[in-house]
Design an enzyme around this catalytic site. Sequence first.
Site, mmCIF file in Angstrom:
data_model
loop_
_atom_site.group_PDB
_atom_site.id
_atom_site.type_symbol
_atom_site.label_atom_id
_atom_site.label_comp_id
_atom_site.label_asym_id
_atom_site.label_seq_id
_atom_site.Cartn_x
_atom_site.Cartn_y
_atom_site.Cartn_z
ATOM 1 N N SER A 162 1.842 -9.751 -0.724
ATOM 2 C CA SER A 162 1.443 -8.343 -0.636
ATOM 3 C C SER A 162 1.705 -7.708 0.722
ATOM 4 O O SER A 162 1.870 -6.498 0.815
ATOM 5 C CB SER A 162 -0.032 -8.196 -1.000
ATOM 6 O OG SER A 162 -0.832 -9.056 -0.215
ATOM 7 N N LYS A 192 0.811 -1.225 0.000
ATOM 8 C CA LYS A 192 0.000 0.000 0.000
ATOM 9 C C LYS A 192 0.844 1.274 0.000
ATOM 10 O O LYS A 192 0.436 2.300 -0.528
ATOM 11 C CB LYS A 192 -0.934 -0.002 1.212
ATOM 12 C CG LYS A 192 -1.938 -1.141 1.218
ATOM 13 C CD LYS A 192 -3.250 -0.702 0.642
ATOM 14 C CE LYS A 192 -4.319 -1.784 0.535
ATOM 15 N NZ LYS A 192 -4.237 -2.952 1.389
ATOM 16 N N GLU A 229 -9.807 5.814 3.078
ATOM 17 C CA GLU A 229 -10.586 4.724 3.654
ATOM 18 C C GLU A 229 -9.620 3.590 3.931
ATOM 19 O O GLU A 229 -8.546 3.514 3.320
ATOM 20 C CB GLU A 229 -11.665 4.262 2.670
ATOM 21 C CG GLU A 229 -11.211 3.242 1.624
ATOM 22 C CD GLU A 229 -10.118 3.722 0.678
ATOM 23 O OE1 GLU A 229 -10.017 4.941 0.472
ATOM 24 O OE2 GLU A 229 -9.353 2.869 0.166
HETATM 25 C C1 LIG Z 1 -5.122 -4.097 1.227
HETATM 26 C C2 LIG Z 1 -4.416 -5.347 1.064
HETATM 27 C C3 LIG Z 1 -4.753 -6.266 0.042
HETATM 28 C C4 LIG Z 1 -5.924 -6.080 -0.864
HETATM 29 O O1 LIG Z 1 -5.945 -4.924 -1.596
HETATM 30 P P1 LIG Z 1 -5.624 -4.900 -3.151
HETATM 31 O O2 LIG Z 1 -5.950 -3.517 -3.555
HETATM 32 O O3 LIG Z 1 -6.507 -5.927 -3.787
HETATM 33 O O4 LIG Z 1 -4.195 -5.237 -3.292
HETATM 34 C C5 LIG Z 1 -3.975 -7.390 -0.110
HETATM 35 N N1 LIG Z 1 -2.932 -7.639 0.710
HETATM 36 C C6 LIG Z 1 -2.595 -6.807 1.713
HETATM 37 C C7 LIG Z 1 -1.441 -7.150 2.580
HETATM 38 C C8 LIG Z 1 -3.320 -5.636 1.914
HETATM 39 O O5 LIG Z 1 -2.971 -4.818 2.911
#
Ligand SMILES: *Cc1c(COP(=O)(O)O)cnc(C)c1O
Length: 395
Positions: free
Chosen positions: A379, A91, A113
Amino acid sequence: MHMKYGVDEHGYYGDFGGAYIPEMLYPNIEALRAQYLKVLNDNDFKAEYDQLLKDYVGRPSPLYHAKRYSEKYGANIFFKREDLNHTGSHKINNAIGQILLAERLGKKRIIAETGAGQHGVATATVCALKGLECVVYMGEIDMERQAPNVARMKMLGAKVVPATSGSKTLKDATNEALRDWIGNPEDTHYIIGSAVGPYPYPEMVAKFQSIISFEAKKQLLEQTGSELPQYVLACVGGGSNAIGMFYNFLDDESVKLIAVEAAGKGVETGHSAATTSLGKEGVLHGTRTILMQTEDGQVVEPYSISAGLDYPGIGPQHAHLYKVNRAEYVSATDDEALNAGLLACQLEGIIPAIESAHALAHLEKMTFKLGDNVVICLSGRGDKDLDTYIKHFGY
Ligand SMILES: *Cc1c(COP(=O)(O)O)cnc(C)c1O
């Protein structure tokens, strides 16, 4: 660049996208649309963005060859380590980009948000970095299940406002943030955390996250001798880590792109966030996309154990990639994801975010040829999810 899968001059990806917004938001969106590309292409912007990604976020994030995973699944499995970024997820790539944009647009107040709290933390972080006022909207239920991230945001100087309508989760927080923006069009920039919302947001967020696949290609070339893997996997909430992971592979048609949604308790149980399985075309949060809705168009409350995937839609570019079959959209249940998360701990010494564990879970359902190269976007890290893991496994 991506004529086939990219956005057209009207802000559409095939049948999806656009800006379906109340009239009062029109000036904000129009100003963004008119200015964001100019700012992004500005040398001063690029230099500061690159420098912050390197020295503040810690990029490039490593591409890690997971040897024990590779042995288990019979392919070369690589993790793109967005979990190692400052603040713990992908993010921050977008938050840094947007705060630099907001600064150059002369905005003094930032709103956002958040679902899992990762985007809220990333936004509060960059606001502290730039000394800007920060208000984060968060579903009341998410505030409970992600309490450490709420505390983090407050420490960083943000005001966290609970969203108390609907399912009290991400979509409700997004509604509140949009409402705030309508009321404060002059001085406020809204940092959307995923590749969703009215054009130009999905395009802008995808550009900021495309650093993930930009780096991955170079790293693959170094480590495997080819910049193209056979498979690329990522989890999808709104779709920002997935679109970032796919972005520079979109035109390489030999690369199979796999997006993993949250099936929750099971696609057919009524407790799910598997948007492409359950959804239909419609308008959500200012964009034409695929979303979970009733016959008469009411948004269905999504469910997933992972707050970051608990969203009833996907970004418009994903809707397009799904419809034209450029990417495959699958899902993993809560249990499959939790088990996959535990496996990553035990095989690789990595505690992944439960969101990311959904992508790992899909490996169980795939079959590989010897020598296949597979990249999975990790992620985020699992610190924020420890309570959930502990409750589930009884540690
Ligand atoms: C917010 C988040 C997601 C999902 O959001 P996307 O916009 O689909 O990437 C996935 N993994 C983590 C660790 C997140 O914080």
